[in-house]
Motif scaffolding. Structure first.
Motif, mmCIF file in Angstrom:
data_model
loop_
_atom_site.group_PDB
_atom_site.id
_atom_site.type_symbol
_atom_site.label_atom_id
_atom_site.label_comp_id
_atom_site.label_asym_id
_atom_site.label_seq_id
_atom_site.Cartn_x
_atom_site.Cartn_y
_atom_site.Cartn_z
ATOM 1 N N ARG A 142 46.125 17.713 47.762
ATOM 2 C CA ARG A 142 44.872 17.929 46.756
ATOM 3 C C ARG A 142 44.197 16.015 46.124
ATOM 4 N N SER A 143 43.959 16.444 45.412
ATOM 5 C CA SER A 143 43.143 15.441 45.199
ATOM 6 C C SER A 143 44.071 13.861 44.570
ATOM 7 N N THR A 144 45.316 14.044 44.259
ATOM 8 C CA THR A 144 46.991 12.931 44.215
ATOM 9 C C THR A 144 46.586 12.709 45.581
ATOM 10 N N LEU A 183 40.521 0.838 43.315
ATOM 11 C CA LEU A 183 39.481 0.705 42.125
ATOM 12 C C LEU A 183 39.851 2.325 41.480
ATOM 13 N N LEU A 184 39.304 3.518 42.182
ATOM 14 C CA LEU A 184 38.850 4.940 41.584
ATOM 15 C C LEU A 184 40.583 5.755 42.008
ATOM 16 N N TYR A 185 41.734 4.851 42.083
ATOM 17 C CA TYR A 185 43.118 5.578 41.460
ATOM 18 C C TYR A 185 43.170 5.119 40.155
ATOM 19 N N ALA A 186 42.114 4.580 39.886
ATOM 20 C CA ALA A 186 42.158 5.021 38.156
ATOM 21 C C ALA A 186 41.209 6.581 37.427
ATOM 22 N N PHE A 187 41.124 7.102 38.367
ATOM 23 C CA PHE A 187 40.925 8.593 38.466
ATOM 24 C C PHE A 187 42.409 9.306 38.376
ATOM 25 N N MET A 188 43.510 9.132 38.714
ATOM 26 C CA MET A 188 44.570 9.492 37.873
ATOM 27 C C MET A 188 44.809 9.968 36.747
ATOM 28 N N ALA A 189 44.033 9.279 36.235
ATOM 29 C CA ALA A 189 43.895 9.462 34.638
ATOM 30 C C ALA A 189 43.336 11.363 33.917
ATOM 31 N N VAL A 190 42.406 11.374 34.823
ATOM 32 C CA VAL A 190 41.614 12.580 34.557
ATOM 33 C C VAL A 190 43.476 13.810 35.153
ATOM 34 N N PRO A 191 43.117 14.542 33.745
ATOM 35 C CA PRO A 191 44.156 15.909 34.537
ATOM 36 C C PRO A 191 43.924 16.499 35.821
ATOM 37 N N PRO A 205 44.814 19.414 36.772
ATOM 38 C CA PRO A 205 43.924 20.645 37.324
ATOM 39 C C PRO A 205 42.077 20.130 37.098
ATOM 40 N N ILE A 206 41.771 19.509 35.952
ATOM 41 C CA ILE A 206 40.248 19.084 36.620
ATOM 42 C C ILE A 206 40.179 18.365 38.237
ATOM 43 N N ARG A 207 40.467 17.223 38.221
ATOM 44 C CA ARG A 207 40.561 16.570 39.724
ATOM 45 C C ARG A 207 41.142 18.035 40.697
ATOM 46 N N ASP A 208 41.697 18.430 40.661
ATOM 47 C CA ASP A 208 41.791 20.094 42.057
ATOM 48 C C ASP A 208 41.155 20.658 41.877
ATOM 49 N N ALA A 209 40.303 20.796 40.956
ATOM 50 C CA ALA A 209 39.355 21.749 40.991
ATOM 51 C C ALA A 209 37.637 21.128 41.504
ATOM 52 N N VAL A 210 37.655 20.455 41.762
ATOM 53 C CA VAL A 210 37.121 19.216 42.218
ATOM 54 C C VAL A 210 37.394 19.760 43.757
ATOM 55 N N TYR A 211 38.439 19.203 43.810
ATOM 56 C CA TYR A 211 38.613 19.100 45.365
ATOM 57 C C TYR A 211 38.990 20.241 46.113
ATOM 58 N N GLU A 212 39.361 21.101 45.290
ATOM 59 C CA GLU A 212 39.367 23.353 46.181
ATOM 60 C C GLU A 212 37.617 23.524 46.058
ATOM 61 N N TRP A 213 36.928 23.094 45.531
ATOM 62 C CA TRP A 213 35.503 23.112 45.753
ATOM 63 C C TRP A 213 34.903 23.003 46.849
ATOM 64 N N ILE A 214 35.034 20.820 47.251
ATOM 65 C CA ILE A 214 34.867 20.719 48.317
ATOM 66 C C ILE A 214 35.401 21.104 49.278
ATOM 67 N N ALA A 215 36.532 21.473 49.007
ATOM 68 C CA ALA A 215 37.704 21.705 50.130
ATOM 69 C C ALA A 215 36.670 23.665 50.182
ATOM 70 N N ARG A 216 36.718 24.456 49.887
ATOM 71 C CA ARG A 216 36.617 25.775 49.858
ATOM 72 C C ARG A 216 35.218 25.859 50.693
ATOM 73 N N HIS A 217 34.043 24.746 50.337
ATOM 74 C CA HIS A 217 32.782 24.480 51.327
ATOM 75 C C HIS A 217 33.159 23.558 52.619
#
Length: 146
Positions: A82-84, A99-107, A109-121
């Protein structure tokens, strides 16, 4: 032709991180096409989840290729999803992408929720393909299943 062992399949990566992608997903194929020119050091290798090699390696690492709807990165024997996985790949690219690796600081579950939404569609947004990506001759050696 003799069946390849997991050790032989793993050796095909030459120690490079391996990206598993959905070979019939238009979005996934675009991601691979995005990575190729930005991976200036040819660090990453690629394999379609649906290929024999992809399936065997995923099964070996405890993942069911038939139930997989995620981006997978195998790096130094560890599986990321997923997002990781996506952020770890961006960290390995050239230019400003790390530089986008900084988004690893986002929890996660939140990162993966965004990922899952994209994956579903992804099929609705980007379509399906009846064939896997055909890399150009220069990139072909980076695909395990080619």
């Amino acid at each position: 032709m003799k069946e390849q062992t997991i050790e032989e399949l793993t050796a095909m990566t030459d120690g490079h991180p391996l990206i598993f992608y959905d070979g019939v997903c238009g979005f996934c194929q675009r991601i691979v096409q995005f990575i190729l020119p930005r991976d200036r050091n040819a660090r990453f290798r690629f394999v379609a989840i649906q290929s024999d090699i992809g399936r065997k390696l995923l099964l070996h690492h405890g993942m069911d290729p038939d139930a997989l709807s995620t981006f997978v990165l195998l790096d130094r024997g560890k599986v990321y999803t997923r997002s990781t996985a996506g952020l770890r790949v961006l960290r390995g690219l050239g230019g400003g992408w790390p530089l986008l690796y900084a988004f690893m600081a986002v929890p996660r579950p939140i990162r993966d929720a965004v990922y899952e939404w994209i994956a579903r569609h992804r099929y609705r947004f980007f379509g399906r393909s009846d064939a896997c990506l055909l890399p150009d001759s220069k990139a072909r050696e980076r695909f395990l299943d080619y």
